[in-house]
Design a protein around this motif. Structure first.
Motif, PDB file in Angstrom:
ATOM      1  N   ASP A   1      -0.643  -9.567  13.854  1.00  0.00           N
ATOM      2  CA  ASP A   1      -1.997  -9.074  14.119  1.00  0.00           C
ATOM      3  C   ASP A   1      -2.026  -8.051  15.249  1.00  0.00           C
ATOM      4  N   GLU A   2      -1.009  -8.080  16.108  1.00  0.00           N
ATOM      5  CA  GLU A   2      -0.970  -7.149  17.243  1.00  0.00           C
ATOM      6  C   GLU A   2      -0.243  -5.847  16.896  1.00  0.00           C
ATOM      7  N   ALA A   3       0.343  -5.758  15.717  1.00  0.00           N
ATOM      8  CA  ALA A   3       1.008  -4.525  15.294  1.00  0.00           C
ATOM      9  C   ALA A   3      -0.044  -3.441  15.064  1.00  0.00           C
ATOM     10  N   PRO A   4       0.347  -2.168  15.122  1.00  0.00           N
ATOM     11  CA  PRO A   4      -0.632  -1.089  14.946  1.00  0.00           C
ATOM     12  C   PRO A   4      -1.390  -1.204  13.622  1.00  0.00           C
TER      13      PRO A   4
ATOM     14  N   GLU B   1       1.054  -2.049  10.384  1.00  0.00           N
ATOM     15  CA  GLU B   1       2.416  -1.567  10.146  1.00  0.00           C
ATOM     16  C   GLU B   1       3.426  -2.624  10.585  1.00  0.00           C
ATOM     17  N   ILE B   2       4.393  -2.895   9.712  1.00  0.00           N
ATOM     18  CA  ILE B   2       5.517  -3.761  10.071  1.00  0.00           C
ATOM     19  C   ILE B   2       6.789  -3.156   9.486  1.00  0.00           C
ATOM     20  N   THR B   3       7.919  -3.606   9.979  1.00  0.00           N
ATOM     21  CA  THR B   3       9.196  -3.121   9.484  1.00  0.00           C
ATOM     22  C   THR B   3       9.591  -3.880   8.214  1.00  0.00           C
ATOM     23  N   ALA B   4      10.561  -3.333   7.500  1.00  0.00           N
ATOM     24  CA  ALA B   4      11.086  -4.021   6.319  1.00  0.00           C
ATOM     25  C   ALA B   4      11.690  -5.371   6.710  1.00  0.00           C
ATOM     26  N   GLN B   5      12.320  -5.427   7.877  1.00  0.00           N
ATOM     27  CA  GLN B   5      12.897  -6.688   8.358  1.00  0.00           C
ATOM     28  C   GLN B   5      11.798  -7.720   8.634  1.00  0.00           C
ATOM     29  N   GLN B   6      10.690  -7.298   9.220  1.00  0.00           N
ATOM     30  CA  GLN B   6       9.573  -8.219   9.468  1.00  0.00           C
ATOM     31  C   GLN B   6       8.978  -8.700   8.147  1.00  0.00           C
ATOM     32  N   ALA B   7       8.854  -7.810   7.174  1.00  0.00           N
ATOM     33  CA  ALA B   7       8.338  -8.206   5.855  1.00  0.00           C
ATOM     34  C   ALA B   7       9.263  -9.225   5.204  1.00  0.00           C
ATOM     35  N   ALA B   8      10.571  -9.016   5.329  1.00  0.00           N
ATOM     36  CA  ALA B   8      11.529  -9.968   4.770  1.00  0.00           C
ATOM     37  C   ALA B   8      11.400 -11.331   5.440  1.00  0.00           C
TER      38      ALA B   8
ATOM     39  N   TYR C   1       0.860  -1.184   0.000  1.00  0.00           N
ATOM     40  CA  TYR C   1       0.000   0.000   0.000  1.00  0.00           C
ATOM     41  C   TYR C   1       0.893   1.229   0.000  1.00  0.00           C
ATOM     42  N   ARG C   2       0.704   2.078  -1.004  1.00  0.00           N
ATOM     43  CA  ARG C   2       1.509   3.300  -1.135  1.00  0.00           C
ATOM     44  C   ARG C   2       3.009   3.012  -1.041  1.00  0.00           C
ATOM     45  N   GLU C   3       3.428   1.998  -1.821  1.00  0.00           N
ATOM     46  CA  GLU C   3       4.833   1.626  -1.966  1.00  0.00           C
ATOM     47  C   GLU C   3       5.487   1.120  -0.671  1.00  0.00           C
ATOM     48  N   ARG C   4       4.675   0.633   0.245  1.00  0.00           N
ATOM     49  CA  ARG C   4       5.192   0.089   1.501  1.00  0.00           C
ATOM     50  C   ARG C   4       4.493  -1.239   1.787  1.00  0.00           C
ATOM     51  N   GLU C   5       5.235  -2.188   2.390  1.00  0.00           N
ATOM     52  CA  GLU C   5       4.639  -3.476   2.729  1.00  0.00           C
ATOM     53  C   GLU C   5       4.060  -3.443   4.139  1.00  0.00           C
ATOM     54  N   TYR C   6       2.930  -4.118   4.284  1.00  0.00           N
ATOM     55  CA  TYR C   6       2.200  -4.230   5.548  1.00  0.00           C
ATOM     56  C   TYR C   6       1.778  -5.679   5.739  1.00  0.00           C
TER      57      TYR C   6
END
Length: 121
Positions: free
Chosen positions: A105-108, A65-72, A36-41
């Motif tokens: 699921d508990e991330a903002p 919201e998640i970090t790039a590391q979490q997405a990886a 979404y809007r060039e960012r992974e969630y």
């Protein structure tokens, strides 16, 4: 884990979300990565849909919201599940990987969207 349907209250409905990785699926996506809007969630289904909706009805999914590391990490786990799906590895290994997989699921929560017909491969 999936959400209490009340989570949708107060969250904006988002448009233009694309599914990137689907980790859990039952008559449609239940969780995974979305763009979404060039960012992974992280996205996750709302249980009300799981219980009450017909498979042909749009499915509300919550974006987190998640970090790039979490997405990886999610992408790496998805690749591992692809290996299992191809018959490589044993059932005990698959079960352990599934039981310990990352979920956010508990991330903002930033908003919700209806399951899109298009996905990124």
């Amino acid at each position: 884990m999936h959400h209490d349907p009340a989570i949708l209250q107060g969250l904006p409905q988002l448009v233009g979300v694309q599914l990137v990785e689907v980790l859990d699926f039952y008559d449609g996506p239940l969780d995974g990565l979305a763009l979404y809007r060039e960012r992974e969630y992280w996205f996750s289904a709302v249980p009300e849909w799981i219980r009450d909706a017909e498979p042909s009805e749009p499915r509300p999914l919550v974006l987190h919201e998640i970090t790039a590391q979490q997405a990886a990490q999610v992408r790496a786990e998805s690749r591992q599940f692809d290996v299992f799906a191809n018959g490589d590895g044993n059932e005990d290994d698959w079960q352990q990987a599934w039981d310990t997989r990352s979920t956010y699921d508990e991330a903002p929560a930033v908003g919700w969207f209806l399951e899109a017909a298009t996905s990124v491969e």
